[in-house]
Scaffold this active site. Structure first.
Site, PDB file in Angstrom:
ATOM      1  N   TYR A   1      12.259 -11.031   0.525  1.00 57.08           N
ATOM      2  CA  TYR A   1      11.838  -9.903   1.456  1.00 57.08           C
ATOM      3  C   TYR A   1      10.361 -10.129   1.759  1.00 57.08           C
ATOM      4  O   TYR A   1       9.843 -10.442   2.973  1.00 57.08           O
ATOM      5  CB  TYR A   1      11.719  -8.474   0.991  1.00 57.08           C
TER       6      TYR A   1
ATOM      7  N   SER B   1       5.716  -6.516   7.617  1.00 62.53           N
ATOM      8  CA  SER B   1       5.188  -5.597   6.567  1.00 62.53           C
ATOM      9  C   SER B   1       3.895  -6.099   5.644  1.00 62.53           C
ATOM     10  O   SER B   1       3.645  -7.146   5.589  1.00 62.53           O
ATOM     11  CB  SER B   1       6.314  -5.495   5.420  1.00 62.53           C
TER      12      SER B   1
END
Length: 157
Positions: free
Chosen positions: A54, A28
């Site tokens: 994350y 990401s």
């Protein structure tokens, strides 16, 4: 307790006999904000923060993939290690953001189908090892797939 690196080595060694072409690691753009605390990888001594965890996990993927490619190349393996980012996709996972805010910003996000294109491209097209495939839109958040640059710096704490 085994180190994270030795756990990754064990997993990759178990997979090597079964992978015939490439490893595709999904990451990401949030890896750019990630910080890895090598003294507390599993968040036991600090207050858990889901977004920070994350971001750190995606940074770990971005650090791992080129190292795997380096090792594959050094052994003469034809296997490739490739990174792919779907951007931000309007999915059930994104609905867990505060007040489902991510799914409300449609101008910044991909449909789930469009988000999958970068990952599918990385998995099926002839891309070189150490490639990063992601959306071509603003900040790599949405758009058609393209080869993208990895973060220039990666940090650990």
């Amino acid at each position: 307790m085994r180190s994270l690196a030795s756990r990754c080595d064990i997993l990759i060694n178990l997979l090597l006999g079964h992978v015939t072409d490439r490893f595709v690691h999904v990451t990401s753009q949030l890896h750019r904000h990630g910080r890895i605390d090598l003294t507390d990888l599993d968040w036991r001594t600090r207050t858990y923060n889901g977004m920070a965890a994350y971001q750190a996990s995606k940074l770990a993927v971005v650090l791992f993939s080129p190292e795997l490619q380096r090792r594959l190349t050094a052994t003469g393996s034809p296997l490739r290690s490739v990174l792919a980012s779907p951007g931000i996709a309007r999915t059930a996972l994104a609905s867990y953001s505060r007040s489902n805010i991510i799914n409300r910003f449609t101008f910044l996000t991909n449909t789930p189908e469009r988000g999958a294109l970068s990952v599918l491209y990385a998995a099926t097209q002839d891309v070189p090892g150490n490639s990063y495939i992601g959306p071509d839109g603003l900040g790599g958040l949405r758009g058609a797939r393209r080869s993208a640059a990895k973060a220039r710096t990666a940090s650990t704490r």
